[in-house]
Scaffold this motif. Structure first.
Motif, PDB file in Angstrom:
ATOM      1  N   UNK A 330      22.213  13.150   6.985  1.00 36.24           N
ATOM      2  CA  UNK A 330      24.032  13.473   6.250  1.00 36.24           C
ATOM      3  C   UNK A 330      23.770  11.443   5.754  1.00 36.24           C
ATOM      4  N   UNK A 331      22.656  10.683   6.015  1.00 33.75           N
ATOM      5  CA  UNK A 331      22.408   9.525   5.079  1.00 33.75           C
ATOM      6  C   UNK A 331      21.466   9.826   3.160  1.00 33.75           C
ATOM      7  N   UNK A 332      20.815  11.199   4.247  1.00 35.76           N
ATOM      8  CA  UNK A 332      20.558  11.223   3.124  1.00 35.76           C
ATOM      9  C   UNK A 332      21.168  12.206   1.874  1.00 35.76           C
ATOM     10  N   UNK A 333      22.372  13.058   2.172  1.00 33.98           N
ATOM     11  CA  UNK A 333      22.921  13.585   1.535  1.00 33.98           C
ATOM     12  C   UNK A 333      24.156  12.870   1.328  1.00 33.98           C
ATOM     13  N   UNK A 337      22.946  12.915  -5.328  1.00 38.55           N
ATOM     14  CA  UNK A 337      24.777  13.592  -6.316  1.00 38.55           C
ATOM     15  C   UNK A 337      24.550  14.784  -6.441  1.00 38.55           C
ATOM     16  N   UNK A 338      23.173  15.120  -5.907  1.00 31.89           N
ATOM     17  CA  UNK A 338      23.003  17.267  -5.757  1.00 31.89           C
ATOM     18  C   UNK A 338      22.993  17.531  -4.592  1.00 31.89           C
ATOM     19  N   UNK A 339      22.925  18.820  -4.299  1.00 31.55           N
ATOM     20  CA  UNK A 339      22.583  19.174  -2.780  1.00 31.55           C
ATOM     21  C   UNK A 339      20.696  19.251  -2.917  1.00 31.55           C
ATOM     22  N   UNK A 340      20.833  19.525  -1.186  1.00 33.65           N
ATOM     23  CA  UNK A 340      18.944  19.390  -1.102  1.00 33.65           C
ATOM     24  C   UNK A 340      18.807  20.495  -0.898  1.00 33.65           C
ATOM     25  N   UNK A 344      13.166  18.924   0.262  1.00 38.89           N
ATOM     26  CA  UNK A 344      13.789  17.830  -0.220  1.00 38.89           C
ATOM     27  C   UNK A 344      13.999  17.248   1.053  1.00 38.89           C
ATOM     28  N   UNK A 345      15.240  17.615   1.788  1.00 47.01           N
ATOM     29  CA  UNK A 345      15.762  16.415   3.070  1.00 47.01           C
ATOM     30  C   UNK A 345      14.623  15.996   3.717  1.00 47.01           C
ATOM     31  N   UNK A 346      13.831  16.869   4.404  1.00 49.71           N
ATOM     32  CA  UNK A 346      12.464  16.571   5.313  1.00 49.71           C
ATOM     33  C   UNK A 346      11.336  15.255   4.467  1.00 49.71           C
ATOM     34  N   UNK A 347      11.288  15.729   2.688  1.00 48.01           N
ATOM     35  CA  UNK A 347      10.316  14.647   1.875  1.00 48.01           C
ATOM     36  C   UNK A 347      10.906  13.504   1.743  1.00 48.01           C
ATOM     37  N   UNK A 348      12.174  13.483   1.860  1.00 48.92           N
ATOM     38  CA  UNK A 348      12.627  11.524   1.745  1.00 48.92           C
ATOM     39  C   UNK A 348      13.033  11.279   3.182  1.00 48.92           C
ATOM     40  N   UNK A 349      12.467  12.056   4.775  1.00 48.92           N
ATOM     41  CA  UNK A 349      13.127  11.760   5.746  1.00 48.92           C
ATOM     42  C   UNK A 349      11.376  11.812   6.677  1.00 48.92           C
ATOM     43  N   UNK A 355       9.372  20.613  11.469  1.00 46.18           N
ATOM     44  CA  UNK A 355      10.301  20.927  10.273  1.00 46.18           C
ATOM     45  C   UNK A 355      11.482  22.005  11.084  1.00 46.18           C
ATOM     46  N   UNK A 356      10.863  21.940  12.334  1.00 44.66           N
ATOM     47  CA  UNK A 356      12.012  23.016  13.306  1.00 44.66           C
ATOM     48  C   UNK A 356      13.449  22.714  13.682  1.00 44.66           C
TER      49      UNK A 356
END
Length: 395
Positions: A330-333, A337-340, A344-349, A355-356
């Motif tokens: 939720x912090x990442x999204x 400004x766009x959907x991920x 992409x969410x995992x790459x930022x965390x 991944x599961x």
């Protein structure tokens, strides 16, 4: 109309829910229902309106179960409600009186209690109570004439909260399993029996905890799930307009201000009511730009409109490990400004390797109304208001 956020809404002031109520009545003619929705969407208002409407062929029973802590207390509530169901029908009352004496039940006023010595018999008493109701249908005009009986519908608000209360007690998981399985078995035994489950926490959270304890059943797979949506745009604008009029709030452009209120709070009735009270407190003429500015100010508050619930729910109902991932997603999204996409969410965390767990938590966040999956398989906040709250409070 006066603003009344969180209060009981008069039938005349319910806007934009006729189609939903008609759909629910139509579905109840066929099966029981699980009514889901984001918090503050108006589930209880809709259910209470249905109970009020009733009808000649329907006997609706509403009960808030939030504070029920044991199956015996749950069954006592059902018995009390059934007592009201048969009131005024002499022969049925007599039959019910004999039934309650069978387990030494006692009554004070309109409240029926299961004595301590009989609490372990809650399942037997519940099964017998439902058998009693289904074999003594109240006729539309006169039970003794043998006419078609009224259909009884149990509207159980906060049923997931009740089950969660069970889980906090000794052997609570086994008790919650047995209650869910017993209710499903009763629906299978009596095809005309109807139940409506609603709640401010998702039933899936409770069932997930039960599966951790070895539960393998699907206790609601015979029920229709209805996900309550915000008001349609025209209805949300009409609600805002009527509230502006009722509170005598001056505006630069009535239609534009009502439209801005609707858009800023995602057409959710509870927040429309709150917005009106905020604007009224300014005691000045309201413009569309002022609407957004004031709602942004509210979102800066420590607990704006009780929205901290969105954080607290994760900390309370998500498992260890999943809590941290949910907040990170939720912090990442909120920062984007766009959907991920999931990748992409995992790459930022990168600190979270599994991944599961991302897949599992993304599903939970969708079920709980935080997120939606878009057609391009990206994820974004379901409601802009919650995203803005998250931006102010978390990132």
């Amino acid at each position: 109309m006066k603003a009344n956020p969180g209060g009981q809404i008069d039938s005349a002031d319910i806007i934009g829910r006729d189609a939903v109520i008609d759909e629910l009545w139509e579905r109840l003619a066929q099966q029981s229902i699980v009514l889901t929705a984001e918090r503050r969407m108006g589930k209880t208002t809709i259910v209470k309106q249905m109970v009020k409407e009733g009808g000649a062929a329907v006997f609706p029973i509403y009960r808030d179960l939030e504070k029920v802590v044991s199956p015996a207390e749950f069954v006592s509530n059902i018995l009390t409600d059934i007592s009201g169901y048969q009131k005024g029908f002499k022969k049925v009352e007599e039959a019910f009186g004999k039934f309650t004496k069978d387990f030494a039940g006692w009554q004070i006023g309109n409240i029926i209690k299961i004595p301590e010595a009989s609490t372990s018999r809650w399942k037997e008493i519940l099964e017998n109570a439902i058998e009693y109701v289904m074999s003594h249908p109240l006729a539309v005009d006169d039970w003794e004439d043998g006419k078609k009986g009224k259909q009884i519908i149990f509207f159980w608000d906060e049923l997931p909260m009740m089950l969660d209360n069970f889980l906090k007690r000794e052997n609570g998981a086994l008790v919650a399993m047995e209650v869910l399985d017993t209710l499903r078995a009763l629906r299978q035994t009596y095809p005309q029996l109807r139940m409506v489950y609603t709640g401010s926490i998702g039933l899936h959270h409770v069932i997930s905890k039960l599966k951790d304890a070895g539960y393998n059943n699907a206790p609601t797979n015979d029920m229709y799930t209805c996900d309550l949506q915000p008001l349609d745009p025209d209805d949300a604008i009409e609600l805002a307009t009527q509230l502006l009029d009722g509170e005598n709030i001056a505006t630069t452009d009535r239609s534009a201000v009502a439209n801005e209120i609707s858009q800023q709070v995602d057409r959710i009735p509870f927040y429309i009511h709150h917005s009106i009270l905020k604007l009224k407190s300014l005691r000045q003429q309201i413009s569309p730009d002022l609407v957004k500015a004031q709602i942004d100010l509210v979102l800066c508050d420590p607990n704006p409109w009780d929205m901290n619930h969105y954080q607290e729910r994760i900390k309370t109902y998500y498992r260890d490990g999943a809590k941290e991932v949910a907040l990170a997603i939720l912090d990442t999204l909120a920062e984007s400004t766009i959907g991920l996409s999931l990748e992409q969410i995992r790459d930022r965390n990168l600190a979270i390797q599994d991944i599961e767990i991302f897949r599992t938590v993304l599903k939970l966040l969708r079920q709980d109304g935080y997120l939606v999956m878009n057609v391009d398989k990206t994820y974004s906040f379901r409601y802009g208001l919650i995203k803005r709250y998250w931006q102010y409070q978390r990132v």
